[in-house]
Motif scaffolding. Structure first.
Motif, PDB file in Angstrom:
ATOM      1  N   ILE A  94      -7.015 -16.198 -29.622  1.00 20.75           N
ATOM      2  CA  ILE A  94      -5.741 -15.816 -29.773  1.00 20.75           C
ATOM      3  C   ILE A  94      -4.582 -17.000 -29.332  1.00 20.75           C
ATOM      4  O   ILE A  94      -3.743 -16.965 -30.186  1.00 20.75           O
ATOM      5  CB  ILE A  94      -5.558 -14.499 -28.979  1.00 20.75           C
ATOM      6  CG1 ILE A  94      -6.782 -13.390 -29.286  1.00 20.75           C
ATOM      7  CG2 ILE A  94      -4.151 -13.797 -29.132  1.00 20.75           C
ATOM      8  CD1 ILE A  94      -6.975 -12.254 -28.270  1.00 20.75           C
ATOM      9  N   GLY A  97      -4.068 -19.293 -31.980  1.00 22.18           N
ATOM     10  CA  GLY A  97      -4.084 -19.051 -33.459  1.00 22.18           C
ATOM     11  C   GLY A  97      -5.143 -19.362 -34.382  1.00 22.18           C
ATOM     12  O   GLY A  97      -4.914 -19.771 -35.420  1.00 22.18           O
ATOM     13  N   ASN A  99      -7.171 -17.588 -35.707  1.00 22.81           N
ATOM     14  CA  ASN A  99      -7.497 -16.735 -36.909  1.00 22.81           C
ATOM     15  C   ASN A  99      -6.743 -17.509 -38.192  1.00 22.81           C
ATOM     16  O   ASN A  99      -7.155 -16.911 -39.257  1.00 22.81           O
ATOM     17  CB  ASN A  99      -6.819 -15.323 -36.545  1.00 22.81           C
ATOM     18  CG  ASN A  99      -5.270 -15.351 -36.282  1.00 22.81           C
ATOM     19  OD1 ASN A  99      -4.817 -16.289 -35.488  1.00 22.81           O
ATOM     20  ND2 ASN A  99      -4.392 -14.652 -36.814  1.00 22.81           N
ATOM     21  N   ASN A 100      -6.012 -18.134 -38.002  1.00 24.77           N
ATOM     22  CA  ASN A 100      -5.309 -18.985 -39.076  1.00 24.77           C
ATOM     23  C   ASN A 100      -6.286 -20.262 -39.570  1.00 24.77           C
ATOM     24  O   ASN A 100      -6.006 -20.631 -40.568  1.00 24.77           O
ATOM     25  CB  ASN A 100      -4.085 -19.635 -38.658  1.00 24.77           C
ATOM     26  CG  ASN A 100      -2.932 -18.502 -38.608  1.00 24.77           C
ATOM     27  OD1 ASN A 100      -2.970 -17.584 -39.114  1.00 24.77           O
ATOM     28  ND2 ASN A 100      -2.406 -18.753 -37.287  1.00 24.77           N
ATOM     29  N   GLN A 103     -12.181 -18.654 -41.664  1.00 24.87           N
ATOM     30  CA  GLN A 103     -12.967 -17.687 -41.085  1.00 24.87           C
ATOM     31  C   GLN A 103     -14.325 -17.414 -41.728  1.00 24.87           C
ATOM     32  O   GLN A 103     -14.355 -17.917 -42.865  1.00 24.87           O
ATOM     33  CB  GLN A 103     -12.480 -16.301 -40.660  1.00 24.87           C
ATOM     34  CG  GLN A 103     -10.970 -16.294 -40.320  1.00 24.87           C
ATOM     35  CD  GLN A 103     -11.067 -16.706 -38.687  1.00 24.87           C
ATOM     36  OE1 GLN A 103     -11.573 -15.913 -38.024  1.00 24.87           O
ATOM     37  NE2 GLN A 103     -10.603 -17.672 -38.471  1.00 24.87           N
ATOM     38  N   GLY A 136     -14.417 -13.014 -36.804  1.00 23.55           N
ATOM     39  CA  GLY A 136     -13.785 -12.991 -38.274  1.00 23.55           C
ATOM     40  C   GLY A 136     -15.050 -12.476 -39.017  1.00 23.55           C
ATOM     41  O   GLY A 136     -14.749 -12.701 -40.394  1.00 23.55           O
ATOM     42  N   ASN A 295     -13.847  -4.978 -31.264  1.00 24.61           N
ATOM     43  CA  ASN A 295     -12.326  -4.428 -30.627  1.00 24.61           C
ATOM     44  C   ASN A 295     -11.713  -5.340 -29.591  1.00 24.61           C
ATOM     45  O   ASN A 295     -10.677  -5.118 -29.395  1.00 24.61           O
ATOM     46  CB  ASN A 295     -12.576  -3.062 -29.984  1.00 24.61           C
ATOM     47  CG  ASN A 295     -13.144  -2.083 -30.794  1.00 24.61           C
ATOM     48  OD1 ASN A 295     -12.885  -2.036 -32.030  1.00 24.61           O
ATOM     49  ND2 ASN A 295     -13.763  -1.031 -30.358  1.00 24.61           N
ATOM     50  N   LYS A 298      -8.465  -7.481 -30.494  1.00 29.44           N
ATOM     51  CA  LYS A 298      -7.268  -6.893 -30.896  1.00 29.44           C
ATOM     52  C   LYS A 298      -6.853  -6.061 -29.307  1.00 29.44           C
ATOM     53  O   LYS A 298      -5.754  -6.043 -29.204  1.00 29.44           O
ATOM     54  CB  LYS A 298      -7.607  -5.337 -31.786  1.00 29.44           C
ATOM     55  CG  LYS A 298      -6.244  -4.791 -32.259  1.00 29.44           C
ATOM     56  CD  LYS A 298      -6.765  -3.905 -33.265  1.00 29.44           C
ATOM     57  CE  LYS A 298      -5.549  -3.047 -33.533  1.00 29.44           C
ATOM     58  NZ  LYS A 298      -5.553  -1.764 -34.288  1.00 29.44           N
ATOM     59  N   GLY A 302      -4.521  -9.665 -29.913  1.00 31.05           N
ATOM     60  CA  GLY A 302      -4.683 -10.697 -31.169  1.00 31.05           C
ATOM     61  C   GLY A 302      -4.872  -9.673 -32.434  1.00 31.05           C
ATOM     62  O   GLY A 302      -4.450  -8.365 -32.474  1.00 31.05           O
ATOM     63  N   LYS A 303      -4.897 -10.193 -33.412  1.00 34.92           N
ATOM     64  CA  LYS A 303      -5.320  -9.413 -34.832  1.00 34.92           C
ATOM     65  C   LYS A 303      -6.424  -8.408 -34.678  1.00 34.92           C
ATOM     66  O   LYS A 303      -7.431  -9.020 -34.011  1.00 34.92           O
ATOM     67  CB  LYS A 303      -5.244 -10.297 -35.933  1.00 34.92           C
ATOM     68  CG  LYS A 303      -3.758 -10.858 -36.298  1.00 34.92           C
ATOM     69  CD  LYS A 303      -3.522 -10.651 -37.732  1.00 34.92           C
ATOM     70  CE  LYS A 303      -2.178 -11.083 -38.123  1.00 34.92           C
ATOM     71  NZ  LYS A 303      -1.707 -12.734 -38.049  1.00 34.92           N
ATOM     72  N   ASP A 304      -6.844  -7.662 -35.606  1.00 36.25           N
ATOM     73  CA  ASP A 304      -7.881  -7.013 -35.785  1.00 36.25           C
ATOM     74  C   ASP A 304      -9.236  -7.794 -35.919  1.00 36.25           C
ATOM     75  O   ASP A 304      -8.988  -8.466 -37.395  1.00 36.25           O
ATOM     76  CB  ASP A 304      -7.803  -5.743 -36.634  1.00 36.25           C
ATOM     77  CG  ASP A 304      -8.669  -4.634 -36.311  1.00 36.25           C
ATOM     78  OD1 ASP A 304      -9.647  -4.771 -35.449  1.00 36.25           O
ATOM     79  OD2 ASP A 304      -8.626  -3.515 -37.062  1.00 36.25           O
ATOM     80  N   THR A 305      -9.935  -8.252 -35.033  1.00 33.57           N
ATOM     81  CA  THR A 305     -11.096  -9.210 -35.611  1.00 33.57           C
ATOM     82  C   THR A 305     -12.195  -8.895 -35.099  1.00 33.57           C
ATOM     83  O   THR A 305     -12.542  -8.916 -33.873  1.00 33.57           O
ATOM     84  CB  THR A 305     -10.594 -10.794 -35.036  1.00 33.57           C
ATOM     85  OG1 THR A 305      -9.352 -10.817 -34.969  1.00 33.57           O
ATOM     86  CG2 THR A 305     -11.439 -11.858 -35.198  1.00 33.57           C
TER      87      THR A 305
END
Ligand code: HAM
Length: 427
Positions: A94, A97, A99-100, A103, A136, A295, A298, A302-305
């Motif tokens: 997280i 970043g 998640n960018n 994935q 992811g 879970n 999140k 963070g984003k839902d991953t």
């Protein structure tokens, strides 16, 4: 030993030179396999905010409640020595970043963890883990791949009789319902439970399922099973996970009582054992364990991953490698021993040693010793193929004697040609 004032702390151990080759071998296999499956290495700090584990690993787990090394720093921060990698790696995912990035993101780690456990065979307060995490990807194929990676590593290390135990503990939809069901079931049987489970029934009811106390076994045998209460999505996920496992050569058993001692899991959980231990009637301890934790990222903000991972205990592998008498090739053998007599010879030898290092020929020396006899006996002991002798005269003449340790033949060559001459003879 008696007079040694300082000793390692209880549950902590030195990894002595004779054990390093096991660690090195394990690291080598883990990193090669990680690379093959496209995992990237990450290192996180040993110290983290205590809340990372309170929230991540879970407040009601033994790890957090009883085993965490936590303390306040001089600056007043409340911090902990990591008891495991997963919350730290999720935090890093997280924080940076990740998640960018493309994935699924696959990360691996290798390092020490700390748990204030009661020391016993296979249980230490400082121990090493290697850890794999995939972020992811929600498809159960990665659950199978994570299991397969840990299995392949242990197999590559020649650990015998491996078996994986698998289960599903549901998700946000069905887990709470099942916990309620189990809680109700236990409430009526409180007096038939061990003291720990009476507490678990209130605080962390799933942990009742892996209680080993004799007293709880009859209650457990009659308890409702989670696999009968999974929601449709979890059921489909688990079925698919098992089908993927069937495609591999991994031997696995369904264990409806497997819940794992960490709070973040959803759906797939598994543990990996060597069944060798069972025969010897010693308590079964897992070599590794893991599962899905959709879970956590999140939950940390963070984003839902979706995510899935595994960790394996390095000391437990080393112990099994010793017990199962697993041999692996030794480190590169010393081929050349360098002896020297007098200061000038030492000076020349220092330079010579560097030339051998650059030529990638392993050379051993004992610069501290001045007796030729002692040095030659050391060369014999380590089974060097050649001994190089730089005596006082050789040092003055810019020469070195090459002694073939097998035949006893000796040749005098110039210092500049020493590497070339040894290389020629090693061929
Ligand atoms: P864990 O089951 O708590 O899972 O630990 C994994 C492995 O670490 C155990 O199977 C064991 O081999 C080793 N281990 C644990 N405690 C000790 C100890 N006191 N002494 C020696 N070895 C020990 C986890 O740590 C999770 N983070 C696994 C995971 C990764 N789940 C998802 N991703």
């Amino acid at each position: 030993m008696k007079n040694t004032k300082f000793q390692t702390l209880t549950g902590m151990h030195d990894i002595l030179p004779e054990d390093q080759r096991y660690f090195d071998k394990i690291y080598e296999v883990v990193s090669e396999i990680a690379d093959f499956y496209d995992f990237e290495k990450i290192e996180t700090p040993i110290l983290e905010d205590v809340d990372l584990f309170n929230k991540g690993t879970g407040q009601s787990t033994d790890i957090v409640k009883k085993e965490m090394y936590s303390f306040r720093t001089k600056g007043g921060d409340f911090i902990a020595l990591r008891p495991e990698f997963t919350p730290s790696i999720a935090r890093a995912y997280i924080q940076h970043g990740m998640n960018n990035r493309p994935q699924p993101l696959k990360l691996w780690a290798f390092g020490p963890c700390f748990r204030y456990e009661r020391p016993q065979a296979g249980r230490y307060r400082q121990f090493w883990q290697f850890d794999f995490e995939i972020f992811g990807e929600k498809n159960p194929v990665v659950d199978a791949q994570i299991a397969q990676i840990s299995y392949n590593i242990l197999k590559e290390l020649k650990i015998k009789n491996l078996v994986i135990e698998v289960n599903s503990i549901g998700d946000n939809q069905c887990k709470p319902y099942y916990k309620k069901l189990l809680g109700n079931y236990l409430r009526n049987r409180n007096t038939s439970l061990c003291s720990d489970c009476r507490i678990r029934a209130k605080e962390n009811v799933l942990r009742f399922l892996d209680c080993k106390e004799e007293k709880c076994q009859p209650v457990k045998a009659q308890a409702p099973q989670i696999l009968d209460h999974l929601c449709d999505e979890c059921k489909a996920h688990f079925k698919s996970f098992l089908e993927f496992l069937d495609e591999t050569e991994i031997p696995y058993n369904l264990n409806p009582y497997l819940v794992r001692g960490l709070d973040y899991y959803t759906r797939t959980v598994f543990e990996i054992f060597s069944s060798e231990d069972e025969k010897e009637n010693i308590p079964k301890i897992a070599l590794g364990g893991g599962g899905r934790y959709d879970n956590l990222v999140k939950f940390f903000g963070g984003k839902d991953t979706p995510a899935c991972g595994v960790a394996v205990g390095v000391e437990r592998i080393v112990e099994l490698m010793k017990k199962q008498d697993i041999k692996f090739s030794k480190k590169k053998e010393v081929e050349v021993f360098l002896t020297q007599l007098g200061d000038l010879a030492k000076r020349k030898s220092l330079k010579l040693l560097e030339e051998f290092r650059k030529a990638n020929i392993k050379v051993s020396e004992s610069f501290g010793r001045d007796s030729l006899k002692a040095q030659l006996s050391r060369a014999n002991k380590i089974e060097a193929k050649f001994t190089l002798i730089v005596g006082q005269k050789e040092a003055l003449d810019g020469k070195v004697i090459i002694r073939d340790m097998k035949t006893g033949n000796q040749y005098s060559v110039s210092l500049e040609n020493a590497v070339k001459e040894v290389k020629k003879r090693l061929k």
